[in-house]
Design an enzyme around this catalytic site. Structure first.
Site, short mmCIF file in Angstrom:
data_model
loop_
_atom_site.label_atom_id
_atom_site.label_comp_id
_atom_site.label_asym_id
_atom_site.label_seq_id
_atom_site.Cartn_x
_atom_site.Cartn_y
_atom_site.Cartn_z
N LYS A 132 0.84 -1.20 0.00
CA LYS A 132 0.00 0.00 0.00
C LYS A 132 0.88 1.26 0.00
O LYS A 132 0.64 2.21 -0.75
CB LYS A 132 -0.89 -0.02 1.25
N CYS A 190 -18.82 0.30 6.90
CA CYS A 190 -19.12 1.12 8.09
C CYS A 190 -20.45 0.79 8.75
O CYS A 190 -20.48 0.25 9.84
CB CYS A 190 -19.06 2.59 7.72
N ALA A 199 -35.46 3.26 -0.45
CA ALA A 199 -35.72 1.84 -0.17
C ALA A 199 -35.10 0.99 -1.27
O ALA A 199 -34.99 1.42 -2.41
CB ALA A 199 -37.23 1.60 -0.10
N LYS A 249 -22.14 0.76 -3.16
CA LYS A 249 -22.87 1.95 -3.59
C LYS A 249 -22.13 2.56 -4.77
O LYS A 249 -20.96 2.22 -5.00
CB LYS A 249 -23.02 2.95 -2.43
#
Ligand code: UGA
Length: 436
Positions: A35, A262, A254, A325
Site C-alpha cells: 500500500k 461502516c 428503499a 454503492k
C-alpha cells in the site's frame, strides 16, 4: 503544520492527501508495504473521485510522503490514528487489534506537547483507555471522529459539514482543541461548526450518526415490506414524508439496503458495546434494523426467482452493479454482490458488471462471470437486476436499447432507481422494491 497519519486505508489515505492539499506537511504511515509503495508512486489504492489528483499534487509539492517506518512520525505536531476497526470474526464487537497496535507503536516516538488524534470508529470508552497509555509521554490524546462518505471522501474531508473534537478537561484539552482548529483552519475560517466536547461524547457522536443513518434506511425498507403486502408505493411514500423538513428525503431510498465497511459493522459494534455497559436494551432496536436490512437481500432474490415461477436454475441473470454503492469500488459487505452470489447459489448463470468494482469482486467471488462492458453483460440475459445505482444503469441505460440485447424481459430494480414507466413502455416486466 507537520502531521502524521497512522493507517493508510480508506480514511487515512484520504486524510493524509487532503491535509497536504490544504497546506500541511504530512507523512502517512502503514505497515502494509504494498500500500505504501503504491501511494508513494502516486497510485490511489482504491477508486475515490478526486483522490488521485490530490495525491499526485501532494507528492509533487513535497508536502506529502508515505512510509512504513513509525519513526517517521516523530516531529509531527498531530498524529492522526485512522486504522480499521473491523467486526470481530467470532462476534459483533469491534476488533481493536489495529488501534491498540498503532498506538503502542507510536508511543516511543511521541514528544511532550504532541497531540494524538484518534479518528477510527471505536467503542465508547476506548479513548479514555488509550489516554492512560499516551499521557505519560507528555502527549495529549483527543478524539476527532471522521464522517466522510465513500465516493465523496475528498470533498467531505476538505470541506466537512461539522468537526468534532473530544478533548480531556483542563488546559491540555483547550490547547489540543486550539491545535485542531489550526489543522482545520480553512473549514474553521468559513464557519464550519466545530464542536468541542469530552472524549466519550466524541466517540459516541460517530456511532450515533451511523446508527441513525442505518435506522433511516431500515425504516423506509420496513415501509417497503408493508407496501409489498398492500399494493402501496414506497417511493411515493418516501417523497411525501420527505417533504416534512423534520424527516427529510435523504437516506429514505428503499431497496436492497445498506452495506459497506461502516454502517453494518458499526451498528453491531454499538449493540455489543451497549451490552457490555449493561444498556443493551437501549439500542436493542439496532438488531431489528440489521434484520430488516438483511431481509431486503432475500426479497430481491425472491423477486427474481418468482419471475421464473420459483426457480432460476440455468437462467442467465445479469447483475448490474457489485459495489456497495455508486462512485466506489468497495465491495465490503456489498448487498449487490451478496444478491449476485445468492442467485448463483440457486443455480443461475450470473453475469456481473460494474464500472469500478469488478476487480475487487472477482478476487472475493471468482465463481461469478464478470463482464466489463455493460451492453456485453446484458446480451442474452433472461433477467436483469439493478443492485448498485450507478448513472450507467440509472440514467444512461435506455430500456428500448436494453431490450435489443437481453433475451428475457424481466427487470428487477433493487435500488428503485429506474423509471418504471419507461421500462414498462419498452416492454419490460418491471419489479421494484416496495412498489406495485
Ligand atoms: C457512512 C456514513 O454515511 C458516513 O457519514 C460515515 O463517515 C461512514 O459511513 C463511515 O463510518 O466511515 P458510507 O459507508 O461511505 O458512509 O456510505 P453511505 O453513503 O452511508 O451508504 C451506506 C449504504 O447505505 C450503501 O450501501 C447505500 O447504498 C445504502 N443506502 C444509502 C440505502 O440503501 N438507501 C439510502 O437511502 C441511502
Amino acid at each position: 503544520m507537520r502531521l502524521s497519519v497512522i493507517g493508510c486505508g480508506y480514511l487515512g489515505a484520504v486524510h493524509a492527501a487532503a491535509m497536504a492539499s490544504i497546506g500541511h506537511e504530512v507523512v502517512g504511515i502503514d505497515v502494509d508495504e504494498r500500500k505504501i509503495a503504491s501511494l508513494s508512486k502516486g497510485d490511489a489504492p482504491f477508486f475515490e473521485p478526486g483522490l488521485q489528483e490530490i495525491l499526485s499534487e501532494g507528492l509533487a509539492s513535497g508536502r506529502l510522503r508515505f512510509s512504513t517506518d513509525m519513526a517517521d512520525a516523530a516531529g509531527a505536531a498531530v498524529h492522526f490514528v485512522g486504522v480499521g476497526t473491523p467486526q470481530q470474526k467470532d462476534g459483533y464487537a469491534a476488533d481493536m487489534t489495529y488501534v491498540n497496535a498503532a498506538v503502542d507503536a507510536l508511543i516511543p516516538h511521541l514528544a511532550a506537547g504532541d497531540i494524538v488524534a484518534g479518528k477510527s470508529t471505536v467503542p465508547v470508552g476506548t479513548a479514555a483507555t488509550l489516554a492512560e497509555r499516551v499521557t505519560p509521554t507528555g502527549a495529549t490524546l483527543v478524539w476527532n471522529p471522521e464522517f466522510l462518505r465513500e465516493g465523496w471522501a475528498v470533498q467531505d474531508t476538505v470541506d466537512p459539514d461539522r468537526l468534532v473534537a473530544g478533548v480531556p478537561a483542563g488546559a491540555d484539552g483547550e490547547r489540543a482543541a486550539d491545535i485542531l482548529r489550526e489543522v482545520y483552519h480553512p473549514s474553521v475560517a468559513k464557519g464550519t461548526p466545530f464542536i468541542v466536547t469530552d472524549l466519550a461524547t466524541a466517540e459516541l457522536v460517530k456511532v450515533a450518526a451511523n446508527a441513525f443513518l442505518a435506522t433511516k434506511i431500515s425504516f423506509i425498507n420496513a415501509m417497503a415490506e408493508i407496501a409489498e403486502v398492500t399494493g402501496a408505493d414506497v417511493t411515493t411514500l418516501a417523497d411525501a414524508i420527505g417533504h416534512d423538513a423534520r424527516i427529510g428525503r435523504r437516506f429514505l431510498g428503499a431497496g436492497i439496503g445498506f452495506g459497506g465497511g461502516c454502517l453494518p459493522k458499526d451498528i453491531r459494534a454499538f449493540s455489543a458495546r451497549a451490552e457490555e455497559l449493561g444498556r443493551g436494551e437501549s439500542v436493542a432496536f439496532l438488531r431489528e434494523i440489521d434484520a430488516i436490512n438483511m431481509r431486503r437481500r432475500d426479497r430481491a432474490v425472491d423477486l427474481v426467482v418468482d419471475a421464473f415461477g420459483g426457480s432460476v436454475y440455468k437462467k442467465n441473470i445479469t447483475v448490474l452493479g457489485a459495489a456497495f454503492k455508486p462512485h466506489s469500488d468497495d465491495i465490503r459487505d456489498s448487498p449487490a454482490l451478496d444478491v449476485a452470489v445468492r442467485l448463483h447459489g440457486l443455480g443461475a448463470w450470473v453475469t456481473v458488471t460494474d464500472p469500478e468494482a469488478i476487480e475487487n469482486a472477482r478476487r472475493v467471488h471468482p465463481q461469478l462471470n464478470y463482464v466489463e462492458d455493460r451492453d456485453e453483460a446484458l446480451r442474452a440475459a433472461d433477467a436483469v437486476i439493478v443492485v448498485t445505482e450507478w448513472d450507467e444503469y440509472r440514467r444512461q441505460l435506455d430500456p428500448a436499447h436494453a431490450a435489443t440485447l437481453a433475451t428475457g424481459r424481466v427487470v428487477v430494480d433493487g435500488r428503485n432507481c429506474l423509471d418504471a414507466d419507461a421500462w414498462r413502455a419498452a416492454g419490460w416486466d418491471y419489479r421494484g422494491m416496495g412498489r406495485p
